[in-house]
Design a protein around this motif. Sequence first.
Motif, PDB file in Angstrom:
ATOM      1  N   ILE A  43     -34.834  30.446 -55.660  1.00  0.00           N
ATOM      2  CA  ILE A  43     -33.859  31.465 -55.619  1.00  0.00           C
ATOM      3  C   ILE A  43     -32.538  30.499 -56.049  1.00  0.00           C
ATOM      4  O   ILE A  43     -32.311  31.297 -57.031  1.00  0.00           O
ATOM      5  N   PHE A  44     -31.990  29.817 -55.842  1.00  0.00           N
ATOM      6  CA  PHE A  44     -30.923  29.565 -55.702  1.00  0.00           C
ATOM      7  C   PHE A  44     -30.923  28.270 -57.119  1.00  0.00           C
ATOM      8  O   PHE A  44     -30.004  28.858 -58.001  1.00  0.00           O
ATOM      9  N   PRO A  45     -31.755  27.532 -57.402  1.00  0.00           N
ATOM     10  CA  PRO A  45     -32.182  27.065 -58.760  1.00  0.00           C
ATOM     11  C   PRO A  45     -31.930  28.258 -60.098  1.00  0.00           C
ATOM     12  O   PRO A  45     -31.487  28.035 -61.066  1.00  0.00           O
ATOM     13  N   SER A  46     -33.023  28.986 -59.194  1.00  0.00           N
ATOM     14  CA  SER A  46     -32.750  30.582 -60.498  1.00  0.00           C
ATOM     15  C   SER A  46     -31.248  30.962 -61.272  1.00  0.00           C
ATOM     16  O   SER A  46     -31.544  31.148 -62.233  1.00  0.00           O
ATOM     17  N   PHE A  47     -30.732  31.370 -60.076  1.00  0.00           N
ATOM     18  CA  PHE A  47     -29.602  31.290 -60.813  1.00  0.00           C
ATOM     19  C   PHE A  47     -28.574  30.725 -60.922  1.00  0.00           C
ATOM     20  O   PHE A  47     -28.434  31.185 -61.631  1.00  0.00           O
ATOM     21  N   ALA A  48     -29.064  29.285 -61.415  1.00  0.00           N
ATOM     22  CA  ALA A  48     -28.067  27.936 -61.771  1.00  0.00           C
ATOM     23  C   ALA A  48     -28.492  28.589 -62.721  1.00  0.00           C
ATOM     24  O   ALA A  48     -27.338  28.528 -64.614  1.00  0.00           O
ATOM     25  N   ASP A  49     -30.200  29.050 -63.270  1.00  0.00           N
ATOM     26  CA  ASP A  49     -30.479  29.233 -64.382  1.00  0.00           C
ATOM     27  C   ASP A  49     -30.257  29.857 -65.553  1.00  0.00           C
ATOM     28  O   ASP A  49     -30.561  29.992 -66.579  1.00  0.00           O
ATOM     29  N   GLU A  50     -29.222  31.266 -64.452  1.00  0.00           N
ATOM     30  CA  GLU A  50     -29.143  32.126 -65.778  1.00  0.00           C
ATOM     31  C   GLU A  50     -28.149  31.929 -66.380  1.00  0.00           C
ATOM     32  O   GLU A  50     -27.895  33.134 -67.037  1.00  0.00           O
ATOM     33  N   GLY A  51     -27.210  30.321 -65.936  1.00  0.00           N
ATOM     34  CA  GLY A  51     -26.046  30.099 -66.770  1.00  0.00           C
ATOM     35  C   GLY A  51     -25.083  30.983 -66.397  1.00  0.00           C
ATOM     36  O   GLY A  51     -23.959  31.117 -67.807  1.00  0.00           O
ATOM     37  N   ILE A  52     -24.447  31.832 -65.332  1.00  0.00           N
ATOM     38  CA  ILE A  52     -22.982  32.373 -65.305  1.00  0.00           C
ATOM     39  C   ILE A  52     -22.531  31.657 -65.649  1.00  0.00           C
ATOM     40  O   ILE A  52     -21.764  30.658 -64.754  1.00  0.00           O
ATOM     41  N   GLU A  53     -21.528  31.748 -66.367  1.00  0.00           N
ATOM     42  CA  GLU A  53     -20.578  31.334 -66.037  1.00  0.00           C
ATOM     43  C   GLU A  53     -19.628  31.840 -65.236  1.00  0.00           C
ATOM     44  O   GLU A  53     -18.743  33.177 -64.612  1.00  0.00           O
ATOM     45  N   GLY A  54     -18.585  30.388 -64.447  1.00  0.00           N
ATOM     46  CA  GLY A  54     -18.144  30.779 -63.073  1.00  0.00           C
ATOM     47  C   GLY A  54     -18.936  30.777 -62.147  1.00  0.00           C
ATOM     48  O   GLY A  54     -18.693  30.890 -61.297  1.00  0.00           O
ATOM     49  N   TYR A  55     -20.354  30.537 -62.239  1.00  0.00           N
ATOM     50  CA  TYR A  55     -20.630  29.973 -61.001  1.00  0.00           C
ATOM     51  C   TYR A  55     -20.694  28.557 -60.694  1.00  0.00           C
ATOM     52  O   TYR A  55     -21.283  27.416 -61.394  1.00  0.00           O
ATOM     53  N   ARG A  56     -20.353  28.476 -59.515  1.00  0.00           N
ATOM     54  CA  ARG A  56     -19.890  26.705 -58.644  1.00  0.00           C
ATOM     55  C   ARG A  56     -21.525  26.257 -58.100  1.00  0.00           C
ATOM     56  O   ARG A  56     -21.002  25.547 -57.729  1.00  0.00           O
ATOM     57  N   GLY A  57     -22.416  27.150 -57.257  1.00  0.00           N
ATOM     58  CA  GLY A  57     -23.140  26.508 -56.443  1.00  0.00           C
ATOM     59  C   GLY A  57     -23.178  27.372 -54.989  1.00  0.00           C
ATOM     60  O   GLY A  57     -22.816  28.064 -55.435  1.00  0.00           O
ATOM     61  N   PHE A  58     -23.452  26.721 -54.337  1.00  0.00           N
ATOM     62  CA  PHE A  58     -23.553  27.984 -53.333  1.00  0.00           C
ATOM     63  C   PHE A  58     -24.373  26.590 -51.523  1.00  0.00           C
ATOM     64  O   PHE A  58     -24.346  25.416 -51.834  1.00  0.00           O
ATOM     65  N   ARG A  59     -24.043  27.244 -50.479  1.00  0.00           N
ATOM     66  CA  ARG A  59     -24.234  26.203 -49.516  1.00  0.00           C
ATOM     67  C   ARG A  59     -25.551  27.490 -48.787  1.00  0.00           C
ATOM     68  O   ARG A  59     -25.130  28.892 -48.714  1.00  0.00           O
ATOM     69  N   VAL A  60     -25.538  27.177 -47.629  1.00  0.00           N
ATOM     70  CA  VAL A  60     -26.800  27.416 -46.977  1.00  0.00           C
ATOM     71  C   VAL A  60     -26.137  27.259 -45.767  1.00  0.00           C
ATOM     72  O   VAL A  60     -26.291  26.175 -45.436  1.00  0.00           O
ATOM     73  N   LEU A  61     -26.020  28.312 -44.586  1.00  0.00           N
ATOM     74  CA  LEU A  61     -26.341  28.045 -43.354  1.00  0.00           C
ATOM     75  C   LEU A  61     -27.078  28.467 -42.654  1.00  0.00           C
ATOM     76  O   LEU A  61     -27.582  29.586 -42.799  1.00  0.00           O
ATOM     77  N   ARG A  62     -27.311  28.139 -41.313  1.00  0.00           N
ATOM     78  CA  ARG A  62     -28.707  28.838 -40.461  1.00  0.00           C
ATOM     79  C   ARG A  62     -29.007  28.291 -38.867  1.00  0.00           C
ATOM     80  O   ARG A  62     -27.578  27.070 -38.361  1.00  0.00           O
ATOM     81  N   ARG A  63     -29.014  29.282 -37.973  1.00  0.00           N
ATOM     82  CA  ARG A  63     -29.029  29.260 -36.900  1.00  0.00           C
ATOM     83  C   ARG A  63     -29.985  30.407 -35.792  1.00  0.00           C
ATOM     84  O   ARG A  63     -29.923  31.461 -36.514  1.00  0.00           O
ATOM     85  N   ALA A  64     -30.677  29.717 -34.969  1.00  0.00           N
ATOM     86  CA  ALA A  64     -30.850  30.533 -33.808  1.00  0.00           C
ATOM     87  C   ALA A  64     -30.121  31.225 -33.388  1.00  0.00           C
ATOM     88  O   ALA A  64     -29.296  30.423 -32.534  1.00  0.00           O
ATOM     89  N   ASN A  65     -30.773  32.654 -33.229  1.00  0.00           N
ATOM     90  CA  ASN A  65     -30.027  33.409 -32.085  1.00  0.00           C
ATOM     91  C   ASN A  65     -29.973  32.638 -30.348  1.00  0.00           C
ATOM     92  O   ASN A  65     -31.214  31.925 -29.521  1.00  0.00           O
ATOM     93  N   ARG A  66     -29.904  33.074 -29.528  1.00  0.00           N
ATOM     94  CA  ARG A  66     -29.558  32.853 -28.113  1.00  0.00           C
ATOM     95  C   ARG A  66     -31.628  33.084 -27.567  1.00  0.00           C
ATOM     96  O   ARG A  66     -31.299  32.211 -26.464  1.00  0.00           O
ATOM     97  N   ASN A  67     -32.200  33.577 -27.838  1.00  0.00           N
ATOM     98  CA  ASN A  67     -33.224  33.958 -27.509  1.00  0.00           C
ATOM     99  C   ASN A  67     -34.161  33.417 -28.048  1.00  0.00           C
ATOM    100  O   ASN A  67     -35.674  33.678 -28.202  1.00  0.00           O
ATOM    101  N   ASP A  68     -33.629  33.044 -29.356  1.00  0.00           N
ATOM    102  CA  ASP A  68     -34.679  32.249 -29.974  1.00  0.00           C
ATOM    103  C   ASP A  68     -36.044  32.990 -30.946  1.00  0.00           C
ATOM    104  O   ASP A  68     -37.042  33.072 -31.409  1.00  0.00           O
ATOM    105  N   GLU A  69     -35.373  33.986 -30.962  1.00  0.00           N
ATOM    106  CA  GLU A  69     -35.996  35.202 -31.223  1.00  0.00           C
ATOM    107  C   GLU A  69     -36.216  35.810 -33.061  1.00  0.00           C
ATOM    108  O   GLU A  69     -36.992  36.970 -33.992  1.00  0.00           O
ATOM    109  N   GLU A  70     -34.959  34.602 -33.704  1.00  0.00           N
ATOM    110  CA  GLU A  70     -35.081  34.663 -34.526  1.00  0.00           C
ATOM    111  C   GLU A  70     -33.524  34.512 -35.199  1.00  0.00           C
ATOM    112  O   GLU A  70     -33.631  33.757 -34.323  1.00  0.00           O
ATOM    113  N   VAL A  71     -33.940  34.050 -36.683  1.00  0.00           N
ATOM    114  CA  VAL A  71     -32.732  32.859 -37.914  1.00  0.00           C
ATOM    115  C   VAL A  71     -32.053  33.897 -38.460  1.00  0.00           C
ATOM    116  O   VAL A  71     -32.870  34.049 -38.943  1.00  0.00           O
TER     117      VAL A  71
END
Length: 107
Positions: free
Chosen positions: A26-54
Amino acid sequence: MIERIWHGWTTPEAADEYERLLHDEIFPSFADEGIEGYRGFRVLRRANRNDEEVEFVTVMRFDSLDAVKEFAGEDHEQAHVPPEAESVLSRYDDRARHYEVRVRGEK
């Protein structure tokens, strides 16, 4: 600098696949679109307290709001969720939020 912040959630079983999709497709495809001014991404991840979803938070960096609009369109707050991501997400925000970066404390 503008940061576009968006949240999505998966099941624990789908979390690794979603992270792989973000990193490898997904993010490499955004970079391939050649959008002037796109500078990258970060992804943050965490499990919820009950480990029912991320929870995932994606943070995309752009030089300006105009660059965001080039990426997302005139309704730039509308979420941009490719079909392959929808297939592994259990829910997600319909809208992204945009913040002006005012202070950076990187080394």
